[in-house]
Enzyme design. Structure first.
Site, PDB file in Angstrom:
ATOM      1  N   TYR A 142       0.780  -1.108  -0.053  1.00 37.13           N
ATOM      2  CA  TYR A 142      -0.213   0.024   0.118  1.00 37.13           C
ATOM      3  C   TYR A 142       0.906   1.321  -0.037  1.00 37.13           C
ATOM      4  O   TYR A 142       2.021   1.121   0.542  1.00 37.13           O
ATOM      5  CB  TYR A 142      -0.991  -0.206   1.293  1.00 37.13           C
ATOM      6  CG  TYR A 142      -1.999  -1.171   1.534  1.00 37.13           C
ATOM      7  CD1 TYR A 142      -2.958  -1.121   1.123  1.00 37.13           C
ATOM      8  CD2 TYR A 142      -1.367  -2.433   2.017  1.00 37.13           C
ATOM      9  CE1 TYR A 142      -4.070  -2.249   1.432  1.00 37.13           C
ATOM     10  CE2 TYR A 142      -2.066  -3.273   2.209  1.00 37.13           C
ATOM     11  CZ  TYR A 142      -3.437  -3.208   1.865  1.00 37.13           C
ATOM     12  OH  TYR A 142      -4.320  -4.071   2.216  1.00 37.13           O
ATOM     13  N   HIS A 160      -7.173   0.182  -1.673  1.00 39.56           N
ATOM     14  CA  HIS A 160      -7.044  -0.955  -1.706  1.00 39.56           C
ATOM     15  C   HIS A 160      -5.628  -1.023  -2.240  1.00 39.56           C
ATOM     16  O   HIS A 160      -4.943  -0.162  -2.716  1.00 39.56           O
ATOM     17  CB  HIS A 160      -7.738  -1.480  -2.946  1.00 39.56           C
ATOM     18  CG  HIS A 160      -9.359  -1.544  -2.647  1.00 39.56           C
ATOM     19  ND1 HIS A 160      -9.726  -2.509  -2.056  1.00 39.56           N
ATOM     20  CD2 HIS A 160     -10.510  -0.862  -2.833  1.00 39.56           C
ATOM     21  CE1 HIS A 160     -10.868  -2.342  -1.838  1.00 39.56           C
ATOM     22  NE2 HIS A 160     -11.332  -1.428  -2.401  1.00 39.56           N
ATOM     23  N   LYS A 189      -4.499  -5.720  -9.489  1.00 40.40           N
ATOM     24  CA  LYS A 189      -3.423  -5.253  -8.832  1.00 40.40           C
ATOM     25  C   LYS A 189      -2.183  -5.191  -9.761  1.00 40.40           C
ATOM     26  O   LYS A 189      -2.448  -6.028 -10.515  1.00 40.40           O
ATOM     27  CB  LYS A 189      -3.042  -5.964  -7.387  1.00 40.40           C
ATOM     28  CG  LYS A 189      -4.031  -6.015  -6.659  1.00 40.40           C
ATOM     29  CD  LYS A 189      -3.958  -6.480  -5.012  1.00 40.40           C
ATOM     30  CE  LYS A 189      -5.207  -6.423  -4.470  1.00 40.40           C
ATOM     31  NZ  LYS A 189      -6.084  -5.133  -4.091  1.00 40.40           N
TER      32      LYS A 189
END
Length: 182
Positions: free
Chosen positions: A119, A127, A158
């Protein structure tokens, strides 16, 4: 220094105020029984740390880890203990430390099929934009492995990052993959 207890492959911080303090300094650990805290104020239970987090925090002098015999495990002993329990611990720890030192929040990526979820702001605030897989630079990656890594990151939206660790120089290089429509 915060007192932490080694319990198998986890480290617990039993004091809630100390748990909140550690969590607030970089989103370390998980409060037992609280699935998605929005911030430090939601830490109302003891904190559970992974061995990787614990080794890092011990090296930084933020926690003192005590085993079941009451012995304090200094950074080196905790690192050695963790190496016996976690496969490729040295590679994973080197990547974890490098990402933390660069200012990222690093959490377990197991549910995404990766070593880490990374993150920029923190869990509960965003997210995780990246999933990271730690790899020894001297090991080969098969095309099949690379495709399976990519599928997981694509299905979870991602970006896949391979962290290549050179054990000799202790350096880490990163390669990011991104899906494109053509």
């Amino acid at each position: 220094m915060v007192k932490a207890l080694l319990v198998g492959s986890k480290v617990l911080i039993p004091n809630v105020d100390e748990s909140r303090y550690i969590y607030s300094n970089g989103f370390y650990g998980k409060a037992i029984g609280i699935s998605k805290p929005k911030g430090p104020k939601d830490i109302i239970r003891p904190l559970e740390l992974s061995l990787i987090e614990s080794v890092y925090l011990a090296k930084k002098g933020l926690i003192k880890v005590i085993d079941k015999n009451g012995e304090v495990l200094e950074y080196e002993k905790l690192y050695e203990y963790s190496s016996k329990i976690i496969n490729k611990f040295d590679i994973m720890y080197r990547v974890y430390e490098d990402l933390r030192e660069k200012g990222f929040i690093v959490r377990s990526g197991v549910k995404y099929g990766a070593d880490f979820a990374v993150y920029t702001l923190g869990p509960g605030l965003e997210h995780a934009p990246y999933v990271v897989i730690a790899v020894d630079i001297d090991e080969e990656i098969t095309p099949h492995e690379l495709l399976s890594f990519g599928r997981v990151s694509h299905s979870t939206r991602k970006r896949l990052v391979l962290a290549l660790v050179d054990r000799k120089s202790e350096s880490v290089r990163y390669i990011m993959f991104k899906w494109v429509k053509m």
